[in-house]
Design a protein around this motif. Structure first.
Motif, mmCIF file in Angstrom:
data_model
loop_
_atom_site.group_PDB
_atom_site.id
_atom_site.type_symbol
_atom_site.label_atom_id
_atom_site.label_comp_id
_atom_site.label_asym_id
_atom_site.label_seq_id
_atom_site.Cartn_x
_atom_site.Cartn_y
_atom_site.Cartn_z
ATOM 1 N N ARG A 9 94.871 -16.777 -12.037
ATOM 2 C CA ARG A 9 94.776 -15.348 -11.727
ATOM 3 C C ARG A 9 96.023 -14.872 -10.978
ATOM 4 O O ARG A 9 96.550 -13.798 -11.242
ATOM 5 C CB ARG A 9 93.545 -15.094 -10.874
ATOM 6 C CG ARG A 9 92.647 -14.082 -11.448
ATOM 7 C CD ARG A 9 91.468 -13.839 -10.584
ATOM 8 N NE ARG A 9 90.322 -13.992 -11.461
ATOM 9 C CZ ARG A 9 89.104 -13.829 -11.108
ATOM 10 N NH1 ARG A 9 88.806 -13.562 -9.872
ATOM 11 N NH2 ARG A 9 88.134 -13.954 -11.976
ATOM 12 N N LEU A 10 96.437 -15.675 -10.040
ATOM 13 C CA LEU A 10 97.622 -15.357 -9.258
ATOM 14 C C LEU A 10 98.861 -15.304 -10.159
ATOM 15 O O LEU A 10 99.713 -14.427 -10.009
ATOM 16 C CB LEU A 10 97.800 -16.408 -8.164
ATOM 17 C CG LEU A 10 98.719 -16.102 -7.012
ATOM 18 C CD1 LEU A 10 98.371 -14.774 -6.349
ATOM 19 C CD2 LEU A 10 98.661 -17.229 -5.998
ATOM 20 N N TYR A 11 98.945 -16.219 -11.098
ATOM 21 C CA TYR A 11 100.054 -16.215 -12.065
ATOM 22 C C TYR A 11 100.048 -14.911 -12.861
ATOM 23 O O TYR A 11 101.083 -14.274 -13.031
ATOM 24 C CB TYR A 11 99.932 -17.423 -13.000
ATOM 25 C CG TYR A 11 101.060 -17.531 -13.982
ATOM 26 C CD1 TYR A 11 102.248 -18.166 -13.633
ATOM 27 C CD2 TYR A 11 100.954 -17.001 -15.262
ATOM 28 C CE1 TYR A 11 103.296 -18.266 -14.529
ATOM 29 C CE2 TYR A 11 101.996 -17.088 -16.165
ATOM 30 C CZ TYR A 11 103.164 -17.720 -15.800
ATOM 31 O OH TYR A 11 104.204 -17.803 -16.692
ATOM 32 N N ARG A 16 105.107 -9.210 -13.589
ATOM 33 C CA ARG A 16 105.265 -7.811 -13.221
ATOM 34 C C ARG A 16 105.712 -6.917 -14.369
ATOM 35 O O ARG A 16 105.556 -5.722 -14.303
ATOM 36 C CB ARG A 16 106.272 -7.691 -12.075
ATOM 37 C CG ARG A 16 105.946 -8.544 -10.868
ATOM 38 C CD ARG A 16 104.553 -8.297 -10.378
ATOM 39 N NE ARG A 16 104.467 -7.011 -9.728
ATOM 40 C CZ ARG A 16 103.601 -6.702 -8.807
ATOM 41 N NH1 ARG A 16 102.727 -7.591 -8.405
ATOM 42 N NH2 ARG A 16 103.579 -5.518 -8.277
ATOM 43 N N GLY A 17 106.319 -7.476 -15.384
ATOM 44 C CA GLY A 17 106.847 -6.640 -16.447
ATOM 45 C C GLY A 17 108.295 -6.256 -16.208
ATOM 46 O O GLY A 17 108.941 -5.713 -17.096
ATOM 47 N N MET A 18 108.782 -6.521 -15.019
ATOM 48 C CA MET A 18 110.219 -6.358 -14.737
ATOM 49 C C MET A 18 110.824 -7.750 -14.801
ATOM 50 O O MET A 18 110.436 -8.636 -14.044
ATOM 51 C CB MET A 18 110.466 -5.762 -13.345
ATOM 52 C CG MET A 18 110.236 -4.285 -13.251
ATOM 53 S SD MET A 18 110.652 -3.637 -11.612
ATOM 54 C CE MET A 18 112.418 -3.764 -11.625
ATOM 55 N N LEU A 26 107.694 -16.021 -10.723
ATOM 56 C CA LEU A 26 106.969 -17.043 -11.482
ATOM 57 C C LEU A 26 107.440 -18.469 -11.186
ATOM 58 O O LEU A 26 106.595 -19.351 -10.963
ATOM 59 C CB LEU A 26 107.014 -16.730 -12.972
ATOM 60 C CG LEU A 26 106.315 -15.423 -13.358
ATOM 61 C CD1 LEU A 26 106.489 -15.131 -14.843
ATOM 62 C CD2 LEU A 26 104.849 -15.447 -12.977
ATOM 63 N N PRO A 27 108.739 -18.743 -11.148
ATOM 64 C CA PRO A 27 109.149 -20.113 -10.783
ATOM 65 C C PRO A 27 108.722 -20.495 -9.366
ATOM 66 O O PRO A 27 108.303 -21.628 -9.123
ATOM 67 C CB PRO A 27 110.674 -20.090 -10.914
ATOM 68 C CG PRO A 27 110.958 -18.965 -11.851
ATOM 69 C CD PRO A 27 109.886 -17.944 -11.576
ATOM 70 N N PHE A 28 108.808 -19.543 -8.433
ATOM 71 C CA PHE A 28 108.368 -19.812 -7.069
ATOM 72 C C PHE A 28 106.883 -20.152 -7.051
ATOM 73 O O PHE A 28 106.461 -21.117 -6.412
ATOM 74 C CB PHE A 28 108.660 -18.613 -6.167
ATOM 75 C CG PHE A 28 108.269 -18.845 -4.742
ATOM 76 C CD1 PHE A 28 109.141 -19.481 -3.875
ATOM 77 C CD2 PHE A 28 107.039 -18.436 -4.266
ATOM 78 C CE1 PHE A 28 108.783 -19.715 -2.550
ATOM 79 C CE2 PHE A 28 106.669 -18.658 -2.949
ATOM 80 C CZ PHE A 28 107.541 -19.302 -2.087
ATOM 81 N N LEU A 29 106.105 -19.372 -7.775
ATOM 82 C CA LEU A 29 104.660 -19.611 -7.835
ATOM 83 C C LEU A 29 104.367 -20.997 -8.413
ATOM 84 O O LEU A 29 103.549 -21.741 -7.882
ATOM 85 C CB LEU A 29 103.978 -18.529 -8.674
ATOM 86 C CG LEU A 29 102.478 -18.696 -8.892
ATOM 87 C CD1 LEU A 29 101.723 -18.573 -7.576
ATOM 88 C CD2 LEU A 29 101.978 -17.665 -9.884
ATOM 89 N N GLU A 30 105.046 -21.352 -9.467
ATOM 90 C CA GLU A 30 104.786 -22.628 -10.133
ATOM 91 C C GLU A 30 105.231 -23.832 -9.308
ATOM 92 O O GLU A 30 104.549 -24.854 -9.276
ATOM 93 C CB GLU A 30 105.492 -22.663 -11.486
ATOM 94 C CG GLU A 30 104.892 -21.713 -12.498
ATOM 95 C CD GLU A 30 105.680 -21.671 -13.796
ATOM 96 O OE1 GLU A 30 106.440 -22.623 -14.075
ATOM 97 O OE2 GLU A 30 105.542 -20.677 -14.521
ATOM 98 N N ALA A 42 98.700 -16.701 1.821
ATOM 99 C CA ALA A 42 98.127 -15.364 2.025
ATOM 100 C C ALA A 42 99.221 -14.300 1.969
ATOM 101 O O ALA A 42 99.013 -13.222 1.400
ATOM 102 C CB ALA A 42 97.399 -15.295 3.368
ATOM 103 N N ALA A 43 100.387 -14.612 2.514
ATOM 104 C CA ALA A 43 101.510 -13.662 2.476
ATOM 105 C C ALA A 43 101.956 -13.432 1.034
ATOM 106 O O ALA A 43 102.247 -12.297 0.645
ATOM 107 C CB ALA A 43 102.664 -14.173 3.329
ATOM 108 N N TYR A 44 101.986 -14.492 0.227
ATOM 109 C CA TYR A 44 102.363 -14.328 -1.179
ATOM 110 C C TYR A 44 101.351 -13.446 -1.899
ATOM 111 O O TYR A 44 101.720 -12.545 -2.648
ATOM 112 C CB TYR A 44 102.481 -15.691 -1.883
ATOM 113 C CG TYR A 44 102.944 -15.545 -3.308
ATOM 114 C CD1 TYR A 44 104.300 -15.508 -3.601
ATOM 115 C CD2 TYR A 44 102.041 -15.389 -4.354
ATOM 116 C CE1 TYR A 44 104.737 -15.339 -4.908
ATOM 117 C CE2 TYR A 44 102.461 -15.217 -5.654
ATOM 118 C CZ TYR A 44 103.812 -15.191 -5.925
ATOM 119 O OH TYR A 44 104.242 -14.993 -7.213
#
Length: 92
Positions: A9-11, A16-18, A26-30, A42-44
């Motif tokens: 869900r977070l991914y 964002r579409g930008m 996305l790389p940071f999230l992964e 929580a900040a992310y």
């Protein structure tokens, strides 16, 4: 909700579409998000609730968020992007 479902869900919300934002978020999230402490996670999650134009300004380092937690996570994302892009150039 399982952790895997929450991450998916977070991914989805991080897309964002930008193109510029997707390349940073996305790389940071992964690669980094799973190892963050609860406060940074929580900040992310709070960060991706912000408007695209604000995210763009912050992630392009034109301004920093006033909120300390958001500023911290933005700096982490920017530093991660800089580190990984430098690593890619070293391998060329």
């Amino acid at each position: 909700m399982s952790e895997d479902t929450a991450l998916k869900r977070l991914y989805w919300h991080s897309r964002r579409g930008m193109w510029e934002l997707d390349l940073l978020l996305l790389p940071f999230l992964e690669h980094r998000y799973p190892d963050l402490d609860d406060a940074d996670k929580a900040a992310y999650r709070a960060l991706i609730e912000e408007e695209d134009q604000d995210l763009f300004i912050w992630l392009m380092r034109r301004e920093w968020p006033e909120n300390d937690a958001l500023r911290r996570i933005v700096k982490m994302i920017v530093e991660y992007a800089e580190t990984t892009s430098n690593d890619q150039y070293r391998t060329l």
